[in-house]
Write an enzyme that holds these catalytic residues in place. Structure first.
Site, short mmCIF file in Angstrom:
data_model
loop_
_atom_site.label_atom_id
_atom_site.label_comp_id
_atom_site.label_asym_id
_atom_site.label_seq_id
_atom_site.Cartn_x
_atom_site.Cartn_y
_atom_site.Cartn_z
N SER A 6 0.85 -1.19 0.00
CA SER A 6 0.00 0.00 0.00
C SER A 6 0.88 1.24 0.00
CB SER A 6 -0.90 0.00 1.23
OG SER A 6 -1.43 1.31 1.39
N HIS A 31 -0.93 -1.19 -4.52
CA HIS A 31 -2.23 -0.83 -3.95
C HIS A 31 -2.24 0.68 -3.68
CE1 HIS A 31 -5.92 -1.76 -1.64
NE2 HIS A 31 -5.50 -0.85 -0.78
N ASP A 33 -4.39 3.82 -2.26
CA ASP A 33 -5.51 4.17 -1.41
C ASP A 33 -5.97 5.60 -1.65
OD1 ASP A 33 -5.97 1.80 0.26
OD2 ASP A 33 -3.93 2.16 0.97
N MET A 35 -8.52 8.52 -0.77
CA MET A 35 -9.44 8.94 0.31
C MET A 35 -9.88 10.38 0.07
SD MET A 35 -7.47 7.39 3.62
CE MET A 35 -6.65 5.78 3.55
N HIS A 64 -7.91 1.47 -4.67
CA HIS A 64 -8.93 1.29 -3.62
C HIS A 64 -9.57 2.65 -3.34
CE1 HIS A 64 -9.55 0.23 0.96
NE2 HIS A 64 -10.69 0.45 0.35
N MET A 66 -11.78 4.97 -1.43
CA MET A 66 -12.53 5.24 -0.20
C MET A 66 -13.14 6.63 -0.37
SD MET A 66 -9.70 3.62 2.36
CE MET A 66 -8.48 3.58 1.05
N MET A 135 -12.06 -5.53 4.41
CA MET A 135 -11.24 -4.66 5.28
C MET A 135 -11.01 -5.36 6.61
SD MET A 135 -10.49 -2.00 3.50
CE MET A 135 -9.52 -1.25 4.82
N ASP A 173 -7.19 -6.24 3.57
CA ASP A 173 -6.48 -4.96 3.66
C ASP A 173 -6.51 -4.42 5.08
OD1 ASP A 173 -5.37 -2.47 3.19
OD2 ASP A 173 -6.97 -1.76 1.88
C1 DX5 Z 1 -6.55 1.67 5.08
C2 DX5 Z 1 -5.95 1.31 3.74
C3 DX5 Z 1 -4.90 0.27 3.76
C4 DX5 Z 1 -3.86 0.39 4.84
C5 DX5 Z 1 -2.80 -0.67 4.84
O1 DX5 Z 1 -7.61 2.53 4.90
O2 DX5 Z 1 -6.95 0.88 2.85
O3 DX5 Z 1 -4.41 -0.02 2.49
O4 DX5 Z 1 -3.30 1.64 4.86
O5 DX5 Z 1 -1.78 -0.29 5.71
P1 DX5 Z 1 -1.24 -1.25 6.87
O6 DX5 Z 1 -0.71 -2.48 6.20
O7 DX5 Z 1 -0.19 -0.43 7.52
O8 DX5 Z 1 -2.40 -1.56 7.78
ZN ZN Z 2 -6.46 -0.04 0.88
#
Ligand code: DX5
Ligand code: ZN
Length: 214
Positions: A6, A31, A33, A35, A64, A66, A135, A173
């Site tokens: 990630s 990956h 993320d 947000m 991903h 969010m 999740m 995740d």
């Molecule tokens: C959380 C994210 C993840 C997360 C993974 O909202 O979707 O991808 O940051 O990080 P670790 O492995 O540090 O939990």
């Molecule tokens: Zn994620």
């Protein structure tokens, strides 16, 4: 086990180099993320940033989302070079329309469930998606503790897919590392996202290889 580092845990001032580092270290997917500060209480980066770093690897970009309205932005992430776009079943967009939009752009669609959402929430869409992301932390931040009590959902989804003769990838995740990967593997997860465990390791290649060995 496939491992998707990630980028949330990378040094954002050199995201391209960090992607190259993970590519060389043997990552299966990247990956990313996204947000929006509305669906989750944190803001990261959007399609323009993803587009800029796309050229640093040929590995699949697992994006991903969010965000509250993934349908509105699906085209942008497809244009940015996403190979997989996952979005939350708890979002405000029409789920079927969002899946169809992602698929129409030649990108693989997947649905994500938050810890408080039952596995059955994705059952109506299993015929139309390639992947379910479970999740194992509350979405929003890296470095949180793995919630092992999410693992029974993996079996529920796998059983339902088997019953209906559907091929499905299951991704997990959050909080995955040396101490938790075995439980994830035993639950039948195909792809694990790992942020902290990989980016903060002294040797990323060793860390990834160890996780992949499960
Ligand atoms: C959380 C994210 C993840 C997360 C993974 O909202 O979707 O991808 O940051 O990080 P670790 O492995 O540090 O939990
Ligand atoms: Zn994620």
């Amino acid at each position: 086990m496939k491992i998707a580092p990630s980028l949330l845990s990378c040094d954002f001032s050199k995201m391209g180099e960090e992607i190259v580092r993970m590519d060389k270290a043997g990552a299966d997917w990247m990956h990313l993320d996204v947000m929006d500060g509305h669906f989750v209480p944190n803001i990261t980066f959007g399609a323009p940033v993803i587009k800029t770093v796309r050229k640093y690897t040929d590995k699949p970009f697992d994006v991903h989302l969010m965000i509250s309205d993934p349908l509105k932005y699906a085209d942008d992430f497809a244009d940015a070079g996403a190979d997989i776009i996952t979005f939350h079943v708890e979002c405000d967009s029409d789920i079927d329309k969002t899946i169809d939009k992602i698929r129409s752009r030649g990108v693989k669609p997947g649905l994500v469930i938050k810890p408080n959402t039952p596995a059955s929430a994705v059952f109506p869409y299993l015929d139309k998606i390639d992947l379910v992301l479970v999740m194992t932390v509350e979405p929003g931040f890296g470095g949180q503790s793995f919630m092992a009590d999410m693992l029974p959902k993996v079996k529920e989804i796998k059983d339902e897919c088997k019953r209906r003769g559907i091929d499905m990838l299951i991704e997990a995740d959050g909080g995955i590392g040396d101490a938790t990967i075995e439980q994830a593997a035993n639950a039948g997860i195909d792809v694990c996202v790992a942020g902290t465990a990989v980016f903060k390791a002294d040797n990323a290649a060793e860390a990834i290889a160890k996780l992949q060995s499960y």
